[in-house]
Design an enzyme around this catalytic site. Structure first.
Site, short mmCIF file in Angstrom:
data_model
loop_
_atom_site.label_atom_id
_atom_site.label_comp_id
_atom_site.label_asym_id
_atom_site.label_seq_id
_atom_site.Cartn_x
_atom_site.Cartn_y
_atom_site.Cartn_z
N ASP A 124 0.85 -1.18 0.00
CA ASP A 124 0.00 0.00 0.00
C ASP A 124 0.89 1.23 0.00
O ASP A 124 2.08 1.15 0.29
CB ASP A 124 -0.90 -0.01 1.25
CG ASP A 124 -2.02 1.00 1.09
OD1 ASP A 124 -2.68 1.28 2.08
OD2 ASP A 124 -2.22 1.50 -0.03
N ASP A 184 -8.10 -7.70 0.71
CA ASP A 184 -7.10 -7.86 1.78
C ASP A 184 -7.76 -7.50 3.09
O ASP A 184 -8.65 -6.62 3.13
CB ASP A 184 -5.91 -6.92 1.54
CG ASP A 184 -6.13 -5.56 2.19
OD1 ASP A 184 -6.62 -4.66 1.49
OD2 ASP A 184 -5.85 -5.42 3.40
N CYS A 230 -12.36 -28.76 7.85
CA CYS A 230 -11.13 -28.07 7.46
C CYS A 230 -9.97 -29.04 7.40
O CYS A 230 -9.84 -29.93 8.24
CB CYS A 230 -10.84 -26.98 8.49
SG CYS A 230 -9.39 -25.99 8.09
N CYS A 259 -6.71 -27.97 7.30
CA CYS A 259 -5.49 -27.20 7.54
C CYS A 259 -4.60 -27.93 8.55
O CYS A 259 -5.02 -28.87 9.23
CB CYS A 259 -5.83 -25.80 8.05
SG CYS A 259 -6.16 -25.69 9.82
N CYS A 299 -6.17 -28.14 12.08
CA CYS A 299 -7.31 -29.06 12.23
C CYS A 299 -6.90 -30.52 12.04
O CYS A 299 -7.53 -31.42 12.58
CB CYS A 299 -8.41 -28.68 11.25
SG CYS A 299 -9.16 -27.11 11.68
N HIS A 344 -5.16 -21.54 10.90
CA HIS A 344 -6.52 -21.97 10.56
C HIS A 344 -7.30 -20.84 9.88
O HIS A 344 -7.94 -21.05 8.84
CB HIS A 344 -7.28 -22.45 11.80
CG HIS A 344 -8.73 -22.66 11.51
ND1 HIS A 344 -9.21 -23.78 10.84
CD2 HIS A 344 -9.80 -21.85 11.70
CE1 HIS A 344 -10.52 -23.67 10.67
NE2 HIS A 344 -10.91 -22.50 11.17
C1 LIG Z 1 -9.47 -1.84 6.85
N1 LIG Z 1 -10.15 -1.01 5.90
C2 LIG Z 1 -9.46 -0.34 4.95
N2 LIG Z 1 -10.04 0.52 4.09
C3 LIG Z 1 -9.02 1.03 3.34
C4 LIG Z 1 -9.01 2.00 2.33
C5 LIG Z 1 -7.78 2.39 1.77
C6 LIG Z 1 -7.70 3.46 0.78
O1 LIG Z 1 -8.71 4.06 0.38
N3 LIG Z 1 -6.48 3.82 0.32
C7 LIG Z 1 -5.34 3.17 0.73
N4 LIG Z 1 -4.17 3.57 0.21
N5 LIG Z 1 -5.35 2.15 1.63
C8 LIG Z 1 -6.56 1.78 2.18
C9 LIG Z 1 -6.58 0.78 3.20
C10 LIG Z 1 -5.31 0.17 3.76
C11 LIG Z 1 -5.01 -1.20 3.33
C12 LIG Z 1 -3.63 -1.50 3.92
O2 LIG Z 1 -3.64 -1.37 5.35
C13 LIG Z 1 -2.95 -2.43 5.95
O3 LIG Z 1 -3.83 -3.20 6.71
C14 LIG Z 1 -4.23 -2.53 7.90
C15 LIG Z 1 -2.41 -3.30 4.87
O4 LIG Z 1 -1.05 -3.03 4.74
C16 LIG Z 1 -0.34 -4.19 4.36
C17 LIG Z 1 -3.17 -2.90 3.61
O5 LIG Z 1 -2.29 -2.89 2.48
C18 LIG Z 1 -2.98 -2.71 1.27
C19 LIG Z 1 -7.82 0.43 3.76
N6 LIG Z 1 -8.12 -0.44 4.77
ZN LIG Z 2 -8.43 -25.57 10.12
#
Ligand SMILES: CNc1nc2cc3c(=O)[nH]c(N)nc3c(CC[C@H]3O[C@@H](OC)[C@H](OC)[C@@H]3OC)c2[nH]1
Ligand SMILES: [Zn+2]
Length: 376
Positions: free
Chosen positions: A96, A270, A308, A310, A313, A339
């Protein structure tokens, strides 16, 4: 036309929904979509060895620009030969841009046209992150997919605030493209913003699609809005995203959101959920969530989930994992993370199969019923 480092191969669109089964090809291998991507914020998927993440079927993981920039420093990772080498992961990596972390983690921040001034959340040092800096860091990390530097506005945000933010995010996206050194080695994805406002989502999508990114994310969601607001935002955003490029919904999600997002044409997801809830012994199973610390599991010698296959499990009982979590034993965190990650990776494999069989709505009904989503 730039030769992009990442390409999307469409396989099939489900006849019951807008869901697509596809393959994303990257310099570090391919992965099938829809896909759940394990999060490895600080260059590790918490408590998991890379071989174990690969063995469960994950071919792409995430890491984070903001975190690795402030610790250990992107120059250190660069000297190590890049993030793949540093963390001994030979699959694909998505990073990100740090935009979200600056708005969610750092304090005393000040957003200007040139970038964001804020303080390091670890030691209070003054920092400045800009489109150019976010690109420099991701170039140093060597991720296969880089995210543009954007503003992820809070929910709710006024229309006026959102409109200004979307226009600035579009200008920042152009600056990211201009600063992108090696598009043939690293793919840069644009991030569509606009919150819950249909016209702003359409404007943001149009601005970014005109810049010909190899893939696009839907940003600004999973930030506290109700799920129906998120689903509606997807319904009026994905139709404006190119069909021949990956679509990534950032920060999502829970089993129901992964299925609902796939139905609405999202390919990549993610979320920190599986490893985060594992740390207090909360497990996702085919029959819904299980809180393994609960007394009723103390002498339950069956597996966490009968269905599961995994590592956890196959080799350990609920009673054993109950004991480890109660005793604060770190191996318990590993077993719960193993898990939960396996559960989501496996769920997406079932989603892809349902798409191929044109029955994703039927699958959703069956899964929701068994998981307990329909319970009042
Ligand atoms: C939880 N909800 C959520 N809404 C989000 C919305 C956005 C967004 O509009 N722009 C950007 N740039 N990032 C966002 C992110 C962060 C994902 C990252 O945050 C990290 O997880 C916490 C992880 O880093 C490894 C991940 O990498 C892509 C969001 N997370
Ligand atoms: Zn499992």
């Amino acid at each position: 036309m730039t030769k992009h480092a990442v390409t999307y191969e469409h396989i099939h669109t489900c006849k019951q929904t807008g869901a697509r089964h596809g393959i994303v090809h990257t310099p570090h291998g391919s992965f099938e979509t829809p896909v759940f991507m394990p999060v490895g914020t600080q260059a590790t998927v918490k408590t998991m060895a890379p071989e174990q993440v690969k063995a469960m079927g994950a071919n792409i993981i995430l890491s984070n620009t903001y975190h690795l920039w402030i610790r250990p420093g992107h120059e250190v990772v660069k000297q190590a030969g890049g993030l793949h080498k540093f963390m001994n992961w030979d699959g694909a990596i998505l990073t990100d841009s740090g935009g979200f972390q600056v708005f969610s983690l750092a304090d005393l921040r000040n957003i200007q046209e040139e970038g964001v001034h804020f303080r390091n959340h670890l030691n209070g040092d003054k920092l400045f992150l800009s489109p150019e800096k976010a690109m420099e860091i991701q170039n140093a990390l060597g991720s296969d997919i880089m995210m543009a530097f954007d503003e992820c506005p809070p929910f709710p945000a006024t229309y006026e605030y959102m409109k200004k933010s979307v226009e600035r995010t579009s200008r920042w996206a152009e600056r990211c493209l201009a600063a992108h050194e090696r598009p043939e080695d690293q793919a840069l994805f644009g991030i569509i913003q606009g919150g819950e406002y249909e016209d702003l989502r359409r404007q943001s999508a149009a601005d970014l699609v005109s810049l010909d990114f190899p893939g696009y994310a839907v940003g600004g969601l999973s930030v506290g809005e109700p799920k129906d607001v998120m689903y509606r935002a997807l319904e009026f955003t994905t139709p404006f995203m190119p069909e021949n490029k990956p679509r990534y919904l950032m920060g999502v999600g829970s089993p129901d959101a992964l299925i609902e997002g796939s139905i609405r044409g999202i390919d990549m997801f993610d979320c920190v959920l599986p490893t985060r809830i594992a740390r207090n012994g909360t497990l996702m199973t085919s029959k819904g969530r299980v809180t393994i610390k609960h007394a009723k599991h103390k002498t339950d010698f069956g597996p966490i989930d009968e269905k599961c296959d995994c590592y956890t499990c196959k080799n350990y009982s609920r009673a054993y994992v109950h004991h480890l979590i109660r005793a604060d034993e770190m191996f318990g965190l590993h077993l719960c993370s193993t898990h939960n990650l396996h559960f989501l990776v496996n769920l997406m494999s079932q989603v892809r199969q349902a798409i191929r069989e044109d029955r994703l709505l039927d699958f959703k009904e069956e899964f929701f019923e068994e998981y307990g989503y329909n319970k009042p």
